[in-house]
Design an enzyme around this catalytic site. Structure first.
Site, PDB file in Angstrom:
ATOM      1  NE  ARG A  66     -12.435   6.199  -2.391  1.00  0.00           N
ATOM      2  CZ  ARG A  66     -11.225   5.338  -2.563  1.00  0.00           C
ATOM      3  NH1 ARG A  66     -11.453   3.814  -2.683  1.00  0.00           N
ATOM      4  NH2 ARG A  66     -11.065   5.256  -1.511  1.00  0.00           N
ATOM      5  CG  ASP A  88     -16.516   1.629  -5.836  1.00  0.00           C
ATOM      6  OD1 ASP A  88     -16.630   0.910  -7.200  1.00  0.00           O
ATOM      7  OD2 ASP A  88     -15.319   0.755  -4.381  1.00  0.00           O
ATOM      8  CG  ASN A  89     -11.625   0.552  -5.946  1.00  0.00           C
ATOM      9  OD1 ASN A  89     -12.097   0.935  -5.409  1.00  0.00           O
ATOM     10  ND2 ASN A  89     -12.019  -1.051  -5.650  1.00  0.00           N
ATOM     11  CG  ASP A 141      -9.901  -0.610  -4.031  1.00  0.00           C
ATOM     12  OD1 ASP A 141      -8.823  -1.615  -3.684  1.00  0.00           O
ATOM     13  OD2 ASP A 141     -10.386   0.268  -2.885  1.00  0.00           O
TER      14      ASP A 141
HETATM   15  P1  AMP Z   1     -13.266  -2.991  -3.202  1.00  0.00           P
HETATM   16  O1  AMP Z   1     -14.425  -3.830  -4.000  1.00  0.00           O
HETATM   17  O2  AMP Z   1     -13.029  -3.281  -2.108  1.00  0.00           O
HETATM   18  O3  AMP Z   1     -12.722  -1.579  -3.320  1.00  0.00           O
HETATM   19  O4  AMP Z   1     -14.741  -2.537  -1.725  1.00  0.00           O
HETATM   20  C1  AMP Z   1     -15.846  -2.126  -1.870  1.00  0.00           C
HETATM   21  C2  AMP Z   1     -15.918  -1.573  -0.391  1.00  0.00           C
HETATM   22  O5  AMP Z   1     -16.520  -2.431   1.072  1.00  0.00           O
HETATM   23  C3  AMP Z   1     -15.721  -0.308   0.120  1.00  0.00           C
HETATM   24  O6  AMP Z   1     -16.467   0.763   0.281  1.00  0.00           O
HETATM   25  C4  AMP Z   1     -14.271  -0.545   1.029  1.00  0.00           C
HETATM   26  O7  AMP Z   1     -14.284   0.310   1.787  1.00  0.00           O
HETATM   27  C5  AMP Z   1     -15.435  -2.008   1.501  1.00  0.00           C
HETATM   28  N1  AMP Z   1     -15.479  -2.576   2.063  1.00  0.00           N
HETATM   29  C6  AMP Z   1     -14.147  -4.197   1.332  1.00  0.00           C
HETATM   30  N2  AMP Z   1     -13.937  -4.825   2.786  1.00  0.00           N
HETATM   31  C7  AMP Z   1     -14.215  -4.366   3.888  1.00  0.00           C
HETATM   32  C8  AMP Z   1     -14.235  -4.897   5.346  1.00  0.00           C
HETATM   33  N3  AMP Z   1     -13.557  -5.633   5.240  1.00  0.00           N
HETATM   34  N4  AMP Z   1     -15.021  -4.271   6.310  1.00  0.00           N
HETATM   35  C9  AMP Z   1     -15.914  -3.062   5.489  1.00  0.00           C
HETATM   36  N5  AMP Z   1     -16.426  -2.909   4.673  1.00  0.00           N
HETATM   37  C10 AMP Z   1     -15.377  -3.301   3.346  1.00  0.00           C
HETATM   38 MG    MG Z   2     -12.146  -0.416  -2.889  1.00  0.00          MG
END
Ligand code: AMP
Ligand code: MG
Length: 706
Positions: free
Chosen positions: A356, A433-434, A443
């Site tokens: 990404r 990051d998405n 995502d």
């Molecule tokens: P997101 O906003 O959902 O895209 O998440 C942002 C980052 O947080 C990503 O790198 C995910 O891998 C990490 N992340 C989200 N949920 C979890 C979780 N339950 N455990 C570990 N990492 C998480």
């Molecule tokens: Mg993500």
């Protein structure tokens, strides 16, 4: 076509593999070190830490256990040693010397309390289009036959030997193949290989060594150099394999958020479709803690897994570029704490690449320009297929690629995002990051498909500033592409000044002033890249709408026509209104009558239909004038429109219902019914019950608990 069990699925040629091209985490620099770490310091694999030295990824193995780990303390043993000892039993074990791969199932994973897994969802389409060479056995039939059985377990590892996991497909062994898939998709069995001549020692595990290193606060240029050399190590010594998690950062809701992930996704391998050659990075989501997990558990809920599974089926059917999902495995005994306690699950998902924008940003943010170069060359050459780009050390002329890369990422995403707008898809978290470099939708955290049209809708309740509303999404792409431009600016400027791409090592020698000068030089091209992205998005948006509206002319812009339609659709169900439009013979029906039909079919209960009818009556004459320019017969046009206007839309309450029924009664039949609608959204609505608007489903269907 030969079919393979999961652990022997053919991988892309070594020279093209991600882990052979990018820089590994110095704590576990090789698969052998990954296997050695559990001897010395297993918790190191699960601890959140700032991964440094220009690393692009960490070798990891999945371990989907609840976190914090529930490890009983006893008086005989030091608490920390007890934690290490317990984790050791779960980690990939050392293979006997002379064998090429680690034994796939650790002793601790064979016995309770290690959780049982249950396949609950499977996509025949993902299997057929992406990985037909994977032997999935009787998976689909097994899931169907166990619907409603709450105690079913799809693949107890007891009794499943290596041949079952590694072998070629054996006719008549469909149950065993399904069990092997279940073991793989639940993270219980993975493939780790390394040179059998290499004798792993405890110090390879780097635990103690790491603790000493961690006390060095400043990034050390020598370390960066050695990391670089490690990345360009001879491909011979890289003749090894282990799963990995990517290191990335990102701008979240407009602000730089540092190192984020990947905290709960583990890539298992990259494979290629046996005939098309299409490349797939096969990944588990919800696979447990990695060095990037920060404070979180590394797990995913059944609900979020089902949401991702169904959305990627639906997006595929709409022909919108997307990551895919092969199957979902629930862990019925594993609870995860979110707003409420939920069941854990893993998704086995595929994308052409999971890289990404944030994968570049994590390096640029720390001045790791050499890592930006290594990553950029890999993306340009291996993922975009630009054969004029030189990767690594070589005497060949180094053609510039950095500006091209930003533009390519921008244009690919512009085409995807244009389709999101046309089909009313709203991504809830458009952080950098998405946003995938290859332009696939990734995502599926919070998302929504527009039902009752409202341009100001945001579908993420934590987006309290309403940054990612339907209306705002195109502007958010430009924001993200500018952040990618920032991340590559010194390289873009370098290429401008030197009329070539940088050599390996050249950026390591650059001073801060050099970097600043190059970044300045890059500014001259920023606007043209942004304009190209905007233009691409606009063209793709018009093209998508022209298809939905059955308009073929390319002579003039339909922008005004679409904008006035969207105005008229406010408060109506977008999908149903447009589907109704394809069924109307506008030559035979008066405008006012036509408007009434459109509204009848798309207004949720309680709508002021008078206003909507007036707006559509006013819009229809212009639309008819556009249609009149098309020499095709009206029936033919209407038939073509049906292939672009779904009659089914995946609504959030439907996903909630699917999850509830799975959690309460393992009702996989209901999930399959919704999956099938997602996969065939253009068919005439065969399932009126699930296709209706507005009214919550539980008011119409008997509750599953009754
Ligand atoms: P997101 O906003 O959902 O895209 O998440 C942002 C980052 O947080 C990503 O790198 C995910 O891998 C990490 N992340 C989200 N949920 C979890 C979780 N339950 N455990 C570990 N990492 C998480
Ligand atoms: Mg993500």
């Amino acid at each position: 076509m030969p079919r393979y069990r999961p652990l022997s699925l053919p991988r892309v040629p070594l020279a093209q593999q991600l882990t052979a091209n990018l820089i590994p985490d110095p704590v576990t620099p090789t698969p052998a070190a990954l296997v050695a770490t559990p001897i010395s310091f297993p918790s190191l694999l699960r601890r959140a830490r700032a991964v440094r030295d220009g690393a692009h990824f960490s070798y990891v193995s999945p371990l989907p256990l609840p976190f914090p780990y529930d490890i009983p303390v006893d008086a005989q043993m030091d608490r920390n040693e007890r934690i290490e000892q317990t984790l050791r039993t779960y980690e990939a074990p050392m293979p006997p010397y002379g064998e090429a791969h680690a034994a796939p199932v650790a002793p601790g994973r064979r016995t309770p309390p290690y959780p049982d897994a249950r396949l609950v969802a499977f996509s025949p389409d993902t299997h057929a289009t992406c990985v037909p060479h994977l032997d999935v056995g009787d998976t689909a039939a097994w899931i169907a036959s166990t619907s409603g059985q709450v105690a079913a377990s799809s693949g107890p590892s007891l009794g499943l030997d290596e041949a079952a996991l590694y072998g070629e497909a054996v006719p008549g062994h469909e149950a065993q193949a399904r069990q092997a898939l279940s073991e793989w998709a639940s993270g219980r069995a993975v493939c780790i290989t390394f040179d059998p001549a290499y004798r792993v020692s405890e110090s390879d595990g780097a635990g103690v060594h790491f603790l000493a290193r961690d006390e060095v606060p400043e990034k050390n240029i020598k370390e960066a150099l050695s990391a670089l050399h490690a990345s360009q190590r001879s491909l011979d010594t890289a003749k090894t394999h282990a799963p990995w998690s990517l290191r990335y950062g990102g701008h979240q809701f407009g602000e730089w958020a540092g190192q984020l992930g990947d905290g709960r996704a583990v890539s298992l391998l990259e494979t290629q479709h046996p005939t098309t050659g299409a490349r797939w990075d096969v990944q588990l989501k919800g696979a447990g803690r990695t060095p990037y997990s920060r404070f979180a558990d590394g797990l995913a809920t059944l609900k979020s897994s089902v949401r991702e599974f169904l959305a990627s089926e639906y997006m595929t059917a709409l022909q919108i570029p997307t990551s895919r999902a092969l199957c979902v495995v629930s862990l019925p005994a594993t609870r995860v704490e979110r707003e409420r306690v939920q069941t854990a699950a893993l998704t086995l998902r595929l994308a052409s690449s999971w890289l990404r924008i944030g994968n570049f940003e994590i390096h640029s943010n720390r001045g790791e320009w050499e890592s930006v170069r290594v990553l950029g060359e890999y993306v340009a050459r291996e993922l975009f297929g630009w054969t004029d780009v030189v990767k690594g050390a070589s005497d060949a002329p180094r053609r510039p690629w950095a500006q091209r890369l930003v533009r390519e990422v921008g244009e690919r995403n512009a085409r995807t995002w244009a389709l999101w707008q046309v089909y009313g898809f709203m991504h809830g978290v458009l952080n950098t990051d998405n946003i995938a470099l290859l332009g696939e939708t990734i995502d599926y955290g919070p998302y929504g498909f527009m039902d009752v049209f409202d341009e100001d809708r945001a579908c993420n309740h934590s987006d309290w500033m309403h940054r990612y509303t339907y209306r705002q999404q195109p502007a958010m792409l430009l924001f993200a592409i500018e952040r990618l431009y920032d991340a590559l600016a010194p390289l873009i400027g370098f290429e401008e000044v030197h009329e070539r791409a940088p050599q390996p090592g050249e950026l390591l020698a650059a001073s801060a002033q050099d970097v600043a000068l190059w970044a300045d030089a890059a500014e001259a091209h920023r606007a043209s890249v942004c304009t190209a992205v905007e233009d691409t998005m606009h063209r793709a948006w018009e093209h998508g709408w022209a298809q939905r509206l059955g308009i073929r002319t390319k002579a003039a812009s339909i922008k005004e026509l679409v904008l006035s339609l969207l105005e008229a659709l406010r408060g109506l169900d977008m999908t149903h209104a447009l589907r109704a439009l394809c069924t109307l013979d506008l030559d035979a029906v008066q405008e006012q009558a036509a408007a009434r039909i459109l509204v009848e079919r798309s207004a949720p209960p309680g709508t002021d239909v008078g206003e909507a009818e007036r707006a559509l009556t006013a819009w229809l004459p212009t639309y008819k004038a556009w249609r009149a320019r098309d020499p095709r017969d009206s029936a033919e046009v209407r038939a073509s429109m049906c292939a672009f206007n779904p009659s089914f839309v995946l609504r959030n309450w439907l996903i909630d219902e699917v999850t509830e029924r799975l959690e309460q009664a393992n009702d996989t039949a209901f999930l399959e019914r919704v999956r099938s609608l997602c996969a065939h959204p253009f068919d005439d609505q065969t399932d009126a019950e699930l296709g209706r608007i507005g009214v919550p489903l539980h008011e119409r269907l008997p509750s599953c608990s009754s």
